[in-house]
Design a protein around this motif. Structure first.
Motif, PDB file in Angstrom:
ATOM      1  N   LEU A   9       0.831  -1.209   0.000  1.00 25.77           N
ATOM      2  CA  LEU A   9       0.000   0.000   0.000  1.00 25.77           C
ATOM      3  C   LEU A   9       0.866   1.260   0.000  1.00 25.77           C
ATOM      4  O   LEU A   9       0.491   2.294  -0.533  1.00 25.77           O
ATOM      5  CB  LEU A   9      -0.902   0.018   1.240  1.00 25.77           C
ATOM      6  N   HIS A  10       2.022   1.152   0.649  1.00 28.84           N
ATOM      7  CA  HIS A  10       2.965   2.287   0.726  1.00 28.84           C
ATOM      8  C   HIS A  10       2.311   3.575   1.205  1.00 28.84           C
ATOM      9  O   HIS A  10       2.548   4.651   0.625  1.00 28.84           O
ATOM     10  CB  HIS A  10       3.678   2.489  -0.616  1.00 28.84           C
ATOM     11  N   ILE A  11       1.495   3.489   2.246  1.00 29.06           N
ATOM     12  CA  ILE A  11       0.868   4.699   2.789  1.00 29.06           C
ATOM     13  C   ILE A  11       1.988   5.645   3.232  1.00 29.06           C
ATOM     14  O   ILE A  11       2.902   5.240   3.943  1.00 29.06           O
ATOM     15  CB  ILE A  11      -0.081   4.351   3.963  1.00 29.06           C
ATOM     16  N   GLY A  42       2.886  -7.089   3.375  1.00 24.52           N
ATOM     17  CA  GLY A  42       4.012  -6.185   3.592  1.00 24.52           C
ATOM     18  C   GLY A  42       3.937  -4.827   2.923  1.00 24.52           C
ATOM     19  O   GLY A  42       3.148  -4.594   2.011  1.00 24.52           O
ATOM     20  N   ASP A  43       4.764  -3.890   3.426  1.00 21.83           N
ATOM     21  CA  ASP A  43       4.813  -2.503   2.940  1.00 21.83           C
ATOM     22  C   ASP A  43       3.452  -1.807   3.011  1.00 21.83           C
ATOM     23  O   ASP A  43       3.013  -1.158   2.058  1.00 21.83           O
ATOM     24  CB  ASP A  43       5.397  -2.416   1.517  1.00 21.83           C
ATOM     25  N   VAL A  44       2.797  -1.935   4.160  1.00 27.76           N
ATOM     26  CA  VAL A  44       1.596  -1.137   4.410  1.00 27.76           C
ATOM     27  C   VAL A  44       2.029   0.332   4.436  1.00 27.76           C
ATOM     28  O   VAL A  44       1.389   1.205   3.863  1.00 27.76           O
ATOM     29  CB  VAL A  44       0.941  -1.535   5.750  1.00 27.76           C
ATOM     30  N   LEU A 167       4.532 -14.172   2.268  1.00 25.18           N
ATOM     31  CA  LEU A 167       5.881 -13.617   2.447  1.00 25.18           C
ATOM     32  C   LEU A 167       6.041 -12.300   1.691  1.00 25.18           C
ATOM     33  O   LEU A 167       5.154 -11.871   0.940  1.00 25.18           O
ATOM     34  CB  LEU A 167       6.944 -14.629   2.039  1.00 25.18           C
ATOM     35  N   HIS A 168       7.185 -11.669   1.907  1.00 19.88           N
ATOM     36  CA  HIS A 168       7.487 -10.380   1.272  1.00 19.88           C
ATOM     37  C   HIS A 168       8.955 -10.428   0.878  1.00 19.88           C
ATOM     38  O   HIS A 168       9.825 -10.081   1.661  1.00 19.88           O
ATOM     39  CB  HIS A 168       7.231  -9.243   2.275  1.00 19.88           C
ATOM     40  N   GLN A 169       9.230 -10.944  -0.308  1.00 14.76           N
ATOM     41  CA  GLN A 169      10.613 -11.263  -0.623  1.00 14.76           C
ATOM     42  C   GLN A 169      10.857 -11.182  -2.125  1.00 14.76           C
ATOM     43  O   GLN A 169       9.932 -11.376  -2.914  1.00 14.76           O
ATOM     44  CB  GLN A 169      10.867 -12.707  -0.136  1.00 14.76           C
ATOM     45  N   GLY A 197       4.380 -10.279  -1.406  1.00 18.54           N
ATOM     46  CA  GLY A 197       4.399  -8.844  -1.686  1.00 18.54           C
ATOM     47  C   GLY A 197       5.741  -8.467  -2.294  1.00 18.54           C
ATOM     48  O   GLY A 197       6.387  -9.284  -2.934  1.00 18.54           O
ATOM     49  N   HIS A 198       6.163  -7.256  -2.066  1.00 19.11           N
ATOM     50  CA  HIS A 198       7.481  -6.737  -2.469  1.00 19.11           C
ATOM     51  C   HIS A 198       7.592  -6.382  -3.947  1.00 19.11           C
ATOM     52  O   HIS A 198       8.103  -5.325  -4.300  1.00 19.11           O
ATOM     53  CB  HIS A 198       8.596  -7.721  -2.082  1.00 19.11           C
ATOM     54  N   ILE A 199       7.138  -7.286  -4.818  1.00 20.17           N
ATOM     55  CA  ILE A 199       7.215  -7.002  -6.249  1.00 20.17           C
ATOM     56  C   ILE A 199       5.944  -6.235  -6.626  1.00 20.17           C
ATOM     57  O   ILE A 199       4.846  -6.642  -6.259  1.00 20.17           O
ATOM     58  CB  ILE A 199       7.374  -8.325  -7.033  1.00 20.17           C
TER      59      ILE A 199
HETATM   60 MN    MN Z   1       6.952  -2.339  -1.757  1.00 20.67          MN
END
Ligand code: MN
Length: 402
Positions: A9-11, A42-44, A167-169, A197-199
């Motif tokens: 989400l990258h808030i 990941g990356d909220v 996962l977030h990798q 997530g991550h990608i």
């Molecule tokens: Mn990200």
């Protein structure tokens, strides 16, 4: 059960107005209408120490979600994570939230506030009537630690439940440019679904005979060509073992390649101008337009290309990015350099930084098994006091080597 997978989400990402917040909110609220469980791989948050305004944005959205009537409930959590709510909103921390070991990260704060369940390195059981879904979460780890950590944790599916591994990798098969990335083969076996997530763009693969899904980010951050696809989330049906991608209203991102052959400056300018106008006309919302200029042009008597003027001219109707690295004209390369620098994303910078650090240590002949991620955090955050022996040796090594 229906499981919404909403990633990255990258808030707090500041570049494109309030897009990160607005698109995160829309994705989460839309998902809450159709899903029993929401998974956040990941990356909220965009940063590990977000500003109070950004924390307030996240608290606002998750309070709204938390106040809803959820039919599915979190029954238990096993591991080091935190479950102070029974609402089935299950998250892991990402690379952007990563802090040095033992330090709080912003996702942990959301969990402490009872707004999400932090399933990093934990297993969570969610039930709805007779149906059971178990999520095993692995928070984003530095690439050199992840395989070893997985061996240590040895994640096992739970019998009688639908088992999801989250996962977030970075995965080597998707990003085959760094040998330290984990492989599909490293993922634990026996799970019914793998979500990652991550990608930031969508991925669908098969791992251990089961689906491996990445929904991509809900907001544009990297301006890669693959990010032109519409943003949204995955809605997975555990009973039917099928899924759909649910689109959200997101700012259009359009990439165009313009080719020139000994063009005049006037030709280049008007081609750019036309391309931008077409993009603006086809977009409901002010678009992000990235133009790649390729080929050759002649300077003639008209001075430099004046692309900054072009950007200024369209400032109200488009967000412009120009890449002129494949256009042959040294003078313009110089004048455009500053614009291109802006396009380097913070994700990229961190990855590049870690890669440089890893290479430098290798060059200097540092032999110990180092956690480059942690070393990087320490070097980029002076206040961190935790240094283990290997990290300390590595720091000394780097200093002496210069
Ligand atoms: Mn990200």
């Amino acid at each position: 059960m229906k499981v919404a997978i909403i990633s990255d989400l990258h808030i707090g990402y500041e570049r494109f107005y309030d897009d990160a917040y607005e698109q995160a909110r829309e994705a989460l609220l839309e998902a809450s209408k159709v899903a029993d469980i929401i998974l956040l791989p990941g990356d909220v948050f965009d940063k590990r120490a977000p500003k109070p305004e950004v924390i307030a944005q996240a608290l606002g959205i998750f309070r709204e979600l938390g106040s809803m009537q959820w039919k599915a409930k979190v029954e238990w959590l096993r591991g080091q994570g935190r479950a102070y709510t029974s609402a089935p909103i299950v998250a892991i921390s990402g690379t952007h939230e990563r802090t040095a070991a033992g330090k709080e990260n912003p996702l942990g704060l959301l969990a402490l506030a009872g707004l999400v369940v932090d399933a990093s390195e934990s297993q969570v059981l969610v039930s709805k009537g007779d149906e059971k879904v178990v999520v095993y979460g692995l928070g984003g780890l530095s690439e050199e630690r992840v395989v070893e950590k997985l061996k240590e944790l040895n994640p096992q599916p739970v019998e009688g439940a639908f088992n999801i591994f989250m996962l977030h990798q970075s995965i080597y098969e998707i990003l085959p440019f760094d040998e330290s990335f984990m492989h599909y083969d490293d993922l634990p076996k026996g799970f019914d679904l793998y979500v990652c997530g991550h990608i930031h763009s969508r991925v669908k693969a098969t791992v251990n005979g089961k689906l491996f899904l990445i929904p991509g980010s809900t907001v544009l951050t990297q301006l890669k060509e693959g990010e032109q696809e519409r943003k949204g989330f995955i809605l997975f049906d555990t009973e039917k073992y099928s899924y759909e991608f649910v689109e959200i209203e997101s700012r259009p991102f359009i990439v165009k390649r313009l080719k020139f052959d000994n063009a005049t400056i006037k030709d280049v300018r008007s081609a750019c101008d036309n391309a931008i106008r077409e993009c603006v006309e086809s977009s409901k919302k002010k678009p992000i337009v990235k133009l790649y200029l390729e080929g050759t042009f002649e300077l003639g008597g008209a001075g430099e290309l004046g692309l900054r003027a072009l950007i200024a001219k369209h400032a109200n109707d488009a967000i412009l990015e120009m890449d002129t690295s494949a256009l042959k004209e040294p003078e313009m390369e110089r004048s455009i350099e500053g614009i291109r620098e802006n396009s380097i994303d913070s994700v990229g910078i961190k990855d590049i930084g870690m890669q440089l650090l890893r290479n430098r240590l290798k060059e200097l002949g540092f032999r110990e098994n180092i956690n480059v991620g942690e070393l990087f955090e320490i070097l980029s955050d002076q206040k961190t006091s935790k240094k283990d022996k290997i990290i300390e040796n590595a720091l000394k090594f780097l200093e002496d080597g210069q």
